[in-house]
Motif scaffolding. Structure first.
Motif, PDB file in Angstrom:
ATOM      1  N   GLN A 102       6.440  97.138 -14.876  1.00 17.92           N
ATOM      2  CA  GLN A 102       5.513  97.864 -14.014  1.00 17.92           C
ATOM      3  C   GLN A 102       5.692  97.468 -12.545  1.00 17.92           C
ATOM      4  O   GLN A 102       6.258  96.419 -12.242  1.00 17.92           O
ATOM      5  CB  GLN A 102       4.078  97.554 -14.453  1.00 17.92           C
ATOM      6  CG  GLN A 102       3.738  98.103 -15.828  1.00 17.92           C
ATOM      7  CD  GLN A 102       3.758  99.624 -15.844  1.00 17.92           C
ATOM      8  OE1 GLN A 102       2.984 100.276 -15.162  1.00 17.92           O
ATOM      9  NE2 GLN A 102       4.682 100.185 -16.615  1.00 17.92           N
ATOM     10  N   HIS A 104       3.625  96.281 -10.587  1.00 22.68           N
ATOM     11  CA  HIS A 104       3.052  94.943 -10.465  1.00 22.68           C
ATOM     12  C   HIS A 104       2.972  94.355 -11.871  1.00 22.68           C
ATOM     13  O   HIS A 104       2.820  95.095 -12.843  1.00 22.68           O
ATOM     14  CB  HIS A 104       1.671  95.001  -9.799  1.00 22.68           C
ATOM     15  CG  HIS A 104       1.746  95.357  -8.337  1.00 22.68           C
ATOM     16  ND1 HIS A 104       1.848  96.657  -7.910  1.00 22.68           N
ATOM     17  CD2 HIS A 104       1.758  94.588  -7.219  1.00 22.68           C
ATOM     18  CE1 HIS A 104       1.926  96.671  -6.573  1.00 22.68           C
ATOM     19  NE2 HIS A 104       1.867  95.429  -6.129  1.00 22.68           N
ATOM     20  N   PRO A 105       3.070  93.050 -12.001  1.00 22.66           N
ATOM     21  CA  PRO A 105       3.211  92.426 -13.325  1.00 22.66           C
ATOM     22  C   PRO A 105       2.075  92.768 -14.297  1.00 22.66           C
ATOM     23  O   PRO A 105       0.900  92.787 -13.905  1.00 22.66           O
ATOM     24  CB  PRO A 105       3.196  90.923 -13.024  1.00 22.66           C
ATOM     25  CG  PRO A 105       3.575  90.813 -11.587  1.00 22.66           C
ATOM     26  CD  PRO A 105       3.039  92.046 -10.927  1.00 22.66           C
ATOM     27  N   CYS A 106       2.449  93.034 -15.531  1.00 24.11           N
ATOM     28  CA  CYS A 106       1.471  93.347 -16.580  1.00 24.11           C
ATOM     29  C   CYS A 106       1.660  92.378 -17.737  1.00 24.11           C
ATOM     30  O   CYS A 106       2.688  92.390 -18.402  1.00 24.11           O
ATOM     31  CB  CYS A 106       1.654  94.784 -17.057  1.00 24.11           C
ATOM     32  SG  CYS A 106       0.571  95.187 -18.437  1.00 24.11           S
ATOM     33  N   SER A 107       0.655  91.537 -17.962  1.00 19.00           N
ATOM     34  CA  SER A 107       0.791  90.494 -18.983  1.00 19.00           C
ATOM     35  C   SER A 107       0.830  91.058 -20.397  1.00 19.00           C
ATOM     36  O   SER A 107       1.362  90.445 -21.308  1.00 19.00           O
ATOM     37  CB  SER A 107      -0.362  89.491 -18.856  1.00 19.00           C
ATOM     38  OG  SER A 107      -1.597  90.132 -19.061  1.00 19.00           O
ATOM     39  N   LYS A 108       0.277  92.242 -20.579  1.00 27.58           N
ATOM     40  CA  LYS A 108       0.237  92.829 -21.919  1.00 27.58           C
ATOM     41  C   LYS A 108       1.590  93.407 -22.326  1.00 27.58           C
ATOM     42  O   LYS A 108       1.927  93.442 -23.491  1.00 27.58           O
ATOM     43  CB  LYS A 108      -0.800  93.955 -21.943  1.00 27.58           C
ATOM     44  CG  LYS A 108      -2.093  93.595 -22.665  1.00 27.58           C
ATOM     45  CD  LYS A 108      -3.015  94.780 -22.660  1.00 27.58           C
ATOM     46  CE  LYS A 108      -3.777  94.919 -23.951  1.00 27.58           C
ATOM     47  NZ  LYS A 108      -4.759  96.013 -23.852  1.00 27.58           N
ATOM     48  N   GLU A 114       2.658  85.920 -17.162  1.00 27.66           N
ATOM     49  CA  GLU A 114       1.459  85.160 -17.533  1.00 27.66           C
ATOM     50  C   GLU A 114       0.169  85.932 -17.283  1.00 27.66           C
ATOM     51  O   GLU A 114      -0.788  85.813 -18.032  1.00 27.66           O
ATOM     52  CB  GLU A 114       1.365  83.878 -16.690  1.00 27.66           C
ATOM     53  CG  GLU A 114       2.561  82.968 -16.779  1.00 27.66           C
ATOM     54  CD  GLU A 114       2.432  81.949 -17.884  1.00 27.66           C
ATOM     55  OE1 GLU A 114       1.576  82.110 -18.769  1.00 27.66           O
ATOM     56  OE2 GLU A 114       3.212  80.980 -17.849  1.00 27.66           O
ATOM     57  N   SER A 116      -1.661  89.580 -15.266  1.00 26.92           N
ATOM     58  CA  SER A 116      -1.533  90.840 -14.538  1.00 26.92           C
ATOM     59  C   SER A 116      -2.039  90.594 -13.127  1.00 26.92           C
ATOM     60  O   SER A 116      -3.223  90.338 -12.921  1.00 26.92           O
ATOM     61  CB  SER A 116      -2.374  91.926 -15.208  1.00 26.92           C
ATOM     62  OG  SER A 116      -1.955  92.094 -16.543  1.00 26.92           O
ATOM     63  N   PRO A 119      -3.691  92.955  -7.472  1.00 30.99           N
ATOM     64  CA  PRO A 119      -4.862  92.875  -6.599  1.00 30.99           C
ATOM     65  C   PRO A 119      -4.853  91.469  -5.975  1.00 30.99           C
ATOM     66  O   PRO A 119      -5.031  90.476  -6.682  1.00 30.99           O
ATOM     67  CB  PRO A 119      -6.042  93.046  -7.559  1.00 30.99           C
ATOM     68  CG  PRO A 119      -5.466  93.684  -8.785  1.00 30.99           C
ATOM     69  CD  PRO A 119      -4.064  93.149  -8.885  1.00 30.99           C
ATOM     70  N   LEU A 120      -4.588  91.393  -4.703  1.00 29.88           N
ATOM     71  CA  LEU A 120      -4.333  90.095  -4.087  1.00 29.88           C
ATOM     72  C   LEU A 120      -5.534  89.153  -4.194  1.00 29.88           C
ATOM     73  O   LEU A 120      -6.680  89.555  -4.038  1.00 29.88           O
ATOM     74  CB  LEU A 120      -3.899  90.283  -2.632  1.00 29.88           C
ATOM     75  CG  LEU A 120      -2.533  90.963  -2.511  1.00 29.88           C
ATOM     76  CD1 LEU A 120      -2.208  91.277  -1.061  1.00 29.88           C
ATOM     77  CD2 LEU A 120      -1.429  90.112  -3.127  1.00 29.88           C
ATOM     78  N   GLY A 121      -5.243  87.929  -4.499  1.00 26.61           N
ATOM     79  CA  GLY A 121      -6.279  86.909  -4.635  1.00 26.61           C
ATOM     80  C   GLY A 121      -6.739  86.719  -6.071  1.00 26.61           C
ATOM     81  O   GLY A 121      -7.075  85.616  -6.477  1.00 26.61           O
ATOM     82  N   ALA A 122      -6.741  87.793  -6.857  1.00 25.89           N
ATOM     83  CA  ALA A 122      -7.340  87.749  -8.198  1.00 25.89           C
ATOM     84  C   ALA A 122      -6.653  86.752  -9.129  1.00 25.89           C
ATOM     85  O   ALA A 122      -7.294  86.127  -9.971  1.00 25.89           O
ATOM     86  CB  ALA A 122      -7.336  89.145  -8.820  1.00 25.89           C
ATOM     87  N   GLY A 123      -5.355  86.611  -8.982  1.00 17.11           N
ATOM     88  CA  GLY A 123      -4.630  85.713  -9.883  1.00 17.11           C
ATOM     89  C   GLY A 123      -4.970  84.247  -9.689  1.00 17.11           C
ATOM     90  O   GLY A 123      -4.795  83.440 -10.605  1.00 17.11           O
ATOM     91  N   LEU A 126      -7.704  82.872 -11.890  1.00 18.00           N
ATOM     92  CA  LEU A 126      -7.195  82.859 -13.264  1.00 18.00           C
ATOM     93  C   LEU A 126      -6.351  81.601 -13.483  1.00 18.00           C
ATOM     94  O   LEU A 126      -6.494  80.902 -14.485  1.00 18.00           O
ATOM     95  CB  LEU A 126      -6.388  84.129 -13.554  1.00 18.00           C
ATOM     96  CG  LEU A 126      -5.866  84.254 -14.987  1.00 18.00           C
ATOM     97  CD1 LEU A 126      -5.893  85.714 -15.447  1.00 18.00           C
ATOM     98  CD2 LEU A 126      -4.460  83.697 -15.155  1.00 18.00           C
TER      99      LEU A 126
END
Lengths: 275, 311
Positions: A102, A104-108, A114, A116, A119-123, A126
């Motif tokens: 994708q 942007h990275p998709c963990s599923k 590791e 998804s 959205p900047l900052g969200a990772g 996590l």
């Protein structure tokens, strides 16, 4: 780091940069600037410092790598493919319909990814959550969170920093891809962050400044980070956006611009000519 | 007087925390209000007070869920579903991480704090997220079941609680099921489909309607997503009129969900929606604001009469 290892990693970085330009030229979409600046940071982790592979991916005691600046997905995919998480040929499906790769990275969807992010900052929180869960269960593993320097405009980064400090997350090692350029311009123009090192220090972090394109320096910084207990560490890795391709270096316009035919020829020449 | 739902929740999460050591609880400096502090006091090593950092709290919960924990995330519903929404979308929904979002002070139950603290859009927001289960607690017994279900079912969940007490509205042997609703009072002229504290309000309304010769069925639609389409269609066909009753905007919440089911089924029966009519509330005693904004038994009964008259 031995000279041999350094040469090996440098060779990988050159190869990965060539692959990146090739794929982004082929697809006419994707982010070159931030992918080039984060190359050594990711390559040192995946091929040197972090204990992570397709064989141990389901084992909680391995290290974790969370690319918070998800727009550098093309470089992440190149690392993962060469690490054996999926076939290298699959890189040519980047951003295609029905592709696992994708924008942007998709963990599923994508093996080895590791989290998804995009959205900047969200990772970042996590990553902290993963580190705290490991710390709670006495798992001796490190979580590496890679932030962009535009990304740290996001308030959630500082919310997370407060929490990392409060919960003494010394198993969280943050690496800032400090390239000084964000989408609309330089970080100075768009959102001057002042003394970045002082800011992180003020949030309770152990800070280490290093050359983010020197794999040996990055590895040494990680060693230092690991030796500091009771507080989170951040490696402020000085990088160049678009590193390795002269006309892309330091240019915000190359954040997400397509690589045209002439750009491709010139870039490949600079990255070692036709091979 | 029945116990406040938040008290019930605090006791419940503490109780299950003893049984399941994977449970972790996060709060954003309101644990004394949400009652998650009851867990925190008992299990400090599994309790994370993240400060007033709702977005980071949700992200941290995502990381913990990824690591096999069962994170219960607590704060006022209005803040959880707005400040936490990007993490909810990216990690709970898109990534499928089984975070349990516990929306405290649902509806207008934080009455005196005013419109800024009322949660009247949370159900609509959470319902649009693919793969996220949405439930609303209507009494103490079902609150316990919802917490238990959130622990057992490894899926993302949004559970809306209340600050206040709710009269018991289910028999002691009631069997709840994810994706189902439950008839709590039989009736044949109209069906009132309610959620949360509006279920007991609807029962009161049904009693008043009975005195007027209108037989109203009451359904507790405790699970808003996935919704019990079969039950909705059955009730609409059998009673010929529907009223939805929720402490939420009439746009996008229970009313919207029921209307979607009826439209899709081609089952056009007169439908009235009790809830916040596309506006914001104000401070005041809970009972008074529910009355003023048309979410009390009187309003539900009037809506039922109107629906029946439209048949």
């Amino acid at each position: 780091m031995t000279n041999e290892k350094k040469q090996e990693l440098d060779a990988l970085c050159l190869k990965f940069r060539r692959t990146l330009i090739e794929i982004l030229h082929e697809k006419q979409t994707g982010h070159p600037g931030g992918s080039l600046s984060v190359c050594e940071i990711l390559t040192n982790l995946y091929f040197n410092d972090a204990n992570i592979s397709p064989e141990n991916i389901n084992d909680r005691s391995r290290d974790k790598i969370i690319l918070c600046k998800g727009h550098a997905a093309p470089m992440l995919y190149i690392e993962l493919a060469h690490k054996g998480f999926f076939p290298v040929e699959e890189l040519h499906t980047l951003r295609d319909i029905n592709s696992r790769l994708q924008g942007h990275p998709c963990s599923k969807e994508t093996p080895g990814v590791e989290a998804s992010t995009g959205p900047l900052g969200a990772g970042y929180p996590l990553a902290l959550g993963v580190a705290l869960a490991d710390m709670h269960d006495d798992i001796d593993a490190y979580t590496y969170a890679i932030l962009g320097d535009g990304e740290i405009n996001e308030g959630v980064v500082w919310e997370t920093a407060m929490n990392a400090s409060k919960f003494k997350a010394d198993k969280l090692i943050t690496i800032l891809d400090w390239n000084g350029v964000q989408l609309d311009g330089t970080t100075e123009q768009i959102m001057p962050m002042g003394d970045i090192e002082l800011k992180w220090k003020a949030f309770g972090y152990n800070t280490i400044v290093c050359d983010g394109h020197d794999v040996a320096a990055l590895s040494a910084a990680i060693e230092t980070a690991k030796s500091v207990k009771g507080v989170p560490s951040i490696i402020l890795a000085k990088t160049v956006k678009g590193k390795g391709v002269s006309f892309m270096e330091g240019k915000n316009t190359w954040h997400g611009a397509p690589v045209k035919d002439a750009d491709y020829e010139q870039a490949m020449k600079e990255l070692g000519g036709a091979q | 007087m029945a116990k406040a739902i938040r008290e019930v929740y605090g006791e419940t999460i503490k109780k299950y925390g003893e049984l399941n050591k994977d449970i972790v609880v996060l709060d954003a400096d309101v644990s004394g209000s949400t009652k998650s502090a009851m867990f925190g006091k008992e299990y400090p090593d599994r309790f994370y007070n993240c400060g007033i950092c709702e977005y980071a709290m949700m992200g941290m919960a995502a990381g913990m869920a990824k690591s096999g924990k069962i994170p219960f995330v607590n704060t006022f519903a209005v803040f959880l579903t707005t400040l936490g929404s990007l993490a909810a979308r990216t990690f709970m929904s898109y990534s499928g991480l089984p975070i349990k979002m516990m929306g405290a002070y649902g509806g207008m139950s934080d009455a005196f704090d005013g419109a800024t603290h009322h949660a009247l859009e949370d159900i609509a927001m959470m319902r649009t997220l693919p793969g996220v289960n949405v439930m609303v607690a209507s009494d103490a017994q079902i609150t316990d079941w919802m917490v238990k279900t959130a622990i057992e079912v490894k899926e993302p969940m949004y559970i809306r609680l209340s600050r206040d007490a709710a009269p018991d509205c289910h028999p002691a042997d009631a069997k709840f099921e994810l994706g189902k609703g439950m008839v709590v009072r039989e009736g044949s002229d109209v069906t009132i489909i309610a959620c949360g504290l509006m279920v007991s309000t609807a029962i009161t309304a049904a009693e008043a309607l009975a005195a007027k010769g209108i037989s109203a069925r009451v359904v507790d639609m405790y699970c808003i997503k996935p919704i019990d389409a079969e039950l909705i269609e059955k009730c609409a066909k059998e009673t010929g009129a529907v009223v939805t009753a929720e402490e939420h905007s009439v746009i996008g919440g229970l009313g919207g969900a029921v209307a979607e089911v009826l439209a899709k089924a081609g089952c056009a029966v007169p439908t009235e929606m009790v809830g916040m009519q596309d506006r914001h509330g104000e401070s005041g005693p809970y009972k008074d604001i529910l009355h003023k904004y048309g979410m009390d038994a009187e309003a539900v009964a009037a809506a039922a009469e109107k629906a029946v008259s439209r048949k």
